[in-house]
Design a protein around this motif. Structure first.
Motif, short mmCIF file in Angstrom:
data_model
loop_
_atom_site.label_atom_id
_atom_site.label_comp_id
_atom_site.label_asym_id
_atom_site.label_seq_id
_atom_site.Cartn_x
_atom_site.Cartn_y
_atom_site.Cartn_z
N TRP A 127 0.84 -1.18 0.00
CA TRP A 127 0.15 -0.15 -0.07
C TRP A 127 1.02 1.16 -0.11
CZ3 TRP A 127 -4.74 -0.75 -1.31
CH2 TRP A 127 -5.41 -1.97 -0.79
N THR A 154 0.04 3.73 -2.81
CA THR A 154 -1.19 4.16 -2.69
C THR A 154 -1.38 5.34 -1.64
OG1 THR A 154 -2.17 2.05 -3.36
CG2 THR A 154 -3.60 3.79 -2.28
N ASN A 209 -0.04 8.62 -2.59
CA ASN A 209 -0.84 9.47 -3.39
C ASN A 209 -2.33 9.64 -3.06
OD1 ASN A 209 0.58 9.47 -6.37
ND2 ASN A 209 1.05 7.28 -5.49
N MET A 237 -3.20 -2.25 -8.30
CA MET A 237 -2.19 -1.09 -7.89
C MET A 237 -0.97 -1.23 -8.79
SD MET A 237 -2.57 -3.94 -5.57
CE MET A 237 -3.18 -3.06 -4.23
N PRO A 288 -2.11 1.95 -11.48
CA PRO A 288 -1.95 2.64 -10.19
C PRO A 288 -2.74 4.08 -10.42
CG PRO A 288 0.03 2.75 -11.51
CD PRO A 288 -0.86 1.48 -12.11
N LEU A 348 -6.58 3.52 -10.02
CA LEU A 348 -6.62 3.20 -8.70
C LEU A 348 -6.61 4.43 -7.69
CD1 LEU A 348 -7.22 1.10 -6.75
CD2 LEU A 348 -4.92 0.62 -6.14
N TYR A 349 -5.43 5.19 -7.98
CA TYR A 349 -5.39 6.44 -6.95
C TYR A 349 -6.71 7.49 -7.18
CZ TYR A 349 -0.62 4.80 -7.17
OH TYR A 349 0.60 4.02 -6.99
#
Length: 282
Positions: A47, A50, A53, A260, A264, A267-268
């Motif tokens: 993580w 993630t 961000n 992720m 990515p 996802l963010y």
């Protein structure tokens, strides 16, 4: 005799006091709390990017599981003590206005926590997670038929290292499109405690959390990958989460299980948009 009993009591207390906890949690930051739950074999560090961000500052609680990433194993059952410890952790930390983000198996735990703490949970994000994997992978097979002592499990336990490495690599290639991430994913399985890997997966296959979805009122964001196809993925998520009323399902194109890694930025964006709306509503 009394002296012997006293010594045995000290030994027992010592084992209880220093036994391996089922989870390890790294707490950082300030703000509303988010618990990050990784998937099976994954370390909490999955993580890191993630969290880096996130568009708003949060108090993050990143979980890792016993038996993985160099942490000592706890034996069997494996999943249940993890769930119990997480429930106790939320109580001990007095967490409220809490968001839970779970990937894969972490999503199963997130469902359990959301069902247990309805009022304390303000946000729930489930990434590539199914409440009943068995229904997809082994349709029609009852949970009662799955045992730790089985021919398949014994084969996996006794598999030579080189053969297990090949299995791990093959599975990793089905979980990400990024070739540079394949060996990382496979490595997480290879360094795992073998019994945790084998018996822990049996625990997961036994799970059916679909009835618990009825108890969750939190607005839930479900993020999935389109592998092997968008149509199949949409049908699977619609079916699995039929009992969850307050939900949004979004699918990432050109992605496998580890969104992720494969998508990515997508996802963010999904996570941040959800969290911002959650802040505005609260």
């Amino acid at each position: 005799m009394k002296k012997t009993l006293f010594i045995l009591s000290l030994v027992l207390l010592s084992k209880l006091s220093f036994s391996q906890p089922p989870i390890q949690i790294e707490k950082n930051g300030d703000g509303n709390p988010i618990i990050f739950l990784p998937g099976f074999t994954s370390p909490g560090s999955v993580w890191d990017e993630t969290i880096a961000n996130l568009s708003i500052t949060y108090e993050t609680h990143v979980v890792s599981y016993a038996g993985f990433n160099g942490l000592e194993p706890i034996g069997t059952p494996w999943y249940e003590p993890i769930k119990t410890k997480l429930i106790n952790y939320i109580k001990e930390e007095n967490l409220s206005n809490l968001t839970i983000i779970g990937h894969s198996m972490g999503g199963n735990l997130a469902i359990e926590l959301a069902a247990a703490f309805d009022e304390e949970i303000s946000g729930l994000i489930l990434i590539e997670s199914l409440p009943c994997m068995r229904d997809l992978m082994m349709p029609g097979v009852p949970a009662s038929s799955l045992q730790y002592d089985s021919p398949y499990n014994n084969q996996m336990l006794n598999m030579p290292e080189d053969a297990f490495n090949n299995v791990a690599l093959s599975m990793a290639r089905n979980m990400t499109n990024k070739e540079d991430k394949v060996e990382i994913l496979a490595g997480w399985s290879v360094v795992a405690d073998r019994k945790t890997y084998v018996y822990g997966y049996t625990d997961l296959l036994k799970l059916d959390l679909r009835p618990q979805l009825n108890d969750i009122q939190t607005k839930t964001l479900i993020l999935g990958a389109t592998f092997p196809s968008r149509e199949m993925s949409q049908q699977t998520f619609d079916k699995q989460y039929g009992n969850l009323k307050n939900k949004t399902i979004e699918l990432a194109d050109n992605s496998k299980h580890f969104i992720m890694f494969d998508r990515p930025e997508w996802l963010y964006s999904q996570i941040n948009n959800y969290l911002v709306k959650d802040v505005e509503q609260n």
